[in-house]
Scaffold this active site. Structure first.
Site, PDB file in Angstrom:
ATOM      1  N   GLY A 175       0.386   5.951   0.124  1.00 43.89           N
ATOM      2  CA  GLY A 175      -0.406   6.987   0.418  1.00 43.89           C
ATOM      3  C   GLY A 175       0.315   8.322   0.285  1.00 43.89           C
ATOM      4  O   GLY A 175       1.572   8.255  -0.078  1.00 43.89           O
TER       5      GLY A 175
ATOM      6  N   PRO B  99     -14.155   2.720   3.223  1.00 46.76           N
ATOM      7  CA  PRO B  99     -13.818   1.145   2.714  1.00 46.76           C
ATOM      8  C   PRO B  99     -12.368   0.812   2.702  1.00 46.76           C
ATOM      9  O   PRO B  99     -11.933  -0.234   2.965  1.00 46.76           O
ATOM     10  CB  PRO B  99     -14.538   0.938   1.471  1.00 46.76           C
ATOM     11  CG  PRO B  99     -15.659   1.848   1.476  1.00 46.76           C
ATOM     12  CD  PRO B  99     -15.183   3.058   2.304  1.00 46.76           C
ATOM     13  N   ALA B 100     -11.683   1.804   2.150  1.00 52.08           N
ATOM     14  CA  ALA B 100     -10.134   1.540   2.099  1.00 52.08           C
ATOM     15  C   ALA B 100      -9.182   1.412   3.410  1.00 52.08           C
ATOM     16  O   ALA B 100      -8.392   0.887   3.486  1.00 52.08           O
ATOM     17  CB  ALA B 100      -9.388   2.671   0.987  1.00 52.08           C
TER      18      ALA B 100
ATOM     19  N   VAL C 248       3.166   1.115   2.942  1.00 57.40           N
ATOM     20  CA  VAL C 248       3.021  -0.095   3.834  1.00 57.40           C
ATOM     21  C   VAL C 248       3.658  -1.480   3.099  1.00 57.40           C
ATOM     22  O   VAL C 248       3.483  -1.374   1.967  1.00 57.40           O
ATOM     23  CB  VAL C 248       1.593  -0.355   4.134  1.00 57.40           C
ATOM     24  CG1 VAL C 248       1.731  -1.558   5.138  1.00 57.40           C
ATOM     25  CG2 VAL C 248       1.092   0.771   5.009  1.00 57.40           C
TER      26      VAL C 248
ATOM     27  N   ASP D 282     -11.531   9.293   9.106  1.00 59.33           N
ATOM     28  CA  ASP D 282     -11.238   8.749   7.793  1.00 59.33           C
ATOM     29  C   ASP D 282     -11.785   7.373   7.684  1.00 59.33           C
ATOM     30  O   ASP D 282     -11.203   6.595   7.095  1.00 59.33           O
ATOM     31  CB  ASP D 282      -9.944   9.018   7.351  1.00 59.33           C
ATOM     32  CG  ASP D 282      -9.773   8.995   5.934  1.00 59.33           C
ATOM     33  OD1 ASP D 282     -10.578   9.042   5.278  1.00 59.33           O
ATOM     34  OD2 ASP D 282      -8.766   8.956   5.514  1.00 59.33           O
TER      35      ASP D 282
ATOM     36  N   GLY E 203       0.841  -1.249  -0.092  1.00 56.50           N
ATOM     37  CA  GLY E 203       0.006   0.059   0.095  1.00 56.50           C
ATOM     38  C   GLY E 203       0.792   1.166   0.051  1.00 56.50           C
ATOM     39  O   GLY E 203       1.921   1.254   0.384  1.00 56.50           O
TER      40      GLY E 203
END
Length: 279
Positions: free
Chosen positions: A27, A143-144, A32, A140, A25
């Site tokens: 951002g 779904p993510a 990650v 926040d 992942g």
């Protein structure tokens, strides 16, 4: 961003214990990785922040005080001194072998059954109740940021923009923090944000789970303005009890929304009303 977290990071050993594997992942200010804990012989998730000012200290402080079965837990922390990029702090968290709810919804374009949605919502409400009881607002919920493991039950993750209720940085006037499609009206307006904002976002997530469609699609501006003009549209075919709960959770007035504990009780009752084979 990709340059900062490119493939050369793989196989790097952190704290003489965590061997980085593939990136899972990325951002705006962190990436990650899956990693192997060489001491305990298990997979973990390592969140490495980019150089420079980040929210990692706030996220670390929040994660250390939150322990719950439906929240991703923290295991360790440290810093990686990169000779080219400088010091990068990192967090070591439990690894969830699955996908996020966004990916799962994409595989089920028609949405989930009411029974499955109630079970998922009950677990998330339980997690948020623990978060709110400890004086934290997630800010926040989307779904993510909901990971789905092999058990079929969710774990809420990514507290990077979370704040303590009593924190000096709880809200910066006029600044919107969160993801546009799931913002509460007060977040969209840049107003002070409290636990009820997470309830609104969870209501949008559950409605999306039932219908398979995002409630406020479109650009960030379109999605933000839409919730200020009208309440979410709840299809007539949705059961009355569900409609009442979702209407309350997505009330434009923050004070009108139920607490996470009240949502959990209502969603537990909704589970009980479903046939055993409906999961």
């Amino acid at each position: 961003m990709d340059r900062n977290f490119a493939d050369p990071a793989r196989e790097r050993l952190l704290l003489d214990r965590y061997r980085l594997a593939e990136r899972i992942g990325i951002g705006a200010c962190a990436a990650v990785f899956r990693a192997e804990d060489l001491r305990l012989k298990r997979n973990v998730a390592v969140k490495i922040f980019s150089p420079g000012p980040t929210s990692w200290e706030s996220e670390l402080a929040i994660l250390c005080r939150l322990q719950h079965p439906f929240l991703v837990g923290i295991l360790d922390s440290g810093s990686w001194d990169d000779e080219f990029e400088g010091t990068r702090p990192f967090l070591v968290m439990e690894f969830i072998d699955g996908c996020d709810l966004r990916t799962l919804l994409a595989r089920h374009p028609g949405g989930f059954t009411p029974a499955k949605t109630a079970r998922l919502g009950w677990a998330l409400a339980q997690g948020l109740d623990a978060v709110h009881s400890d004086g934290v607002v997630h800010r926040d919920v989307k779904p993510a940021n909901i990971l789905m493991g092999g058990s079929g039950l969710p774990k809420l993750c990514d507290f990077g923009v979370s704040r303590l209720h009593d924190g000096a940085e709880a809200t910066i006037p006029g600044v919107t923090i969160g993801t546009a499609s799931y913002l509460s009206p007060e977040q969209a307006l840049g107003e002070p944000v409290h636990a009820s904002a997470d309830i609104y976002s969870l209501g949008l997530v559950l409605l999306e789970c039932l219908t398979g469609a995002k409630v406020f699609p479109g650009s960030a501006l379109e999605a933000s303005i839409a919730r200020l003009l009208h309440d979410p549209s709840i299809p007539e075919w949705i059961d009355t009890d569900w409609r009442q709960l979702l209407t309350a959770m997505t009330a434009r007035g923050a004070a009108q929304r139920p607490t996470a504990a009240e949502c959990g009780e209502a969603l537990f009752e909704l589970q009980l009303r479903q046939p055993a084979h409906a999961a």
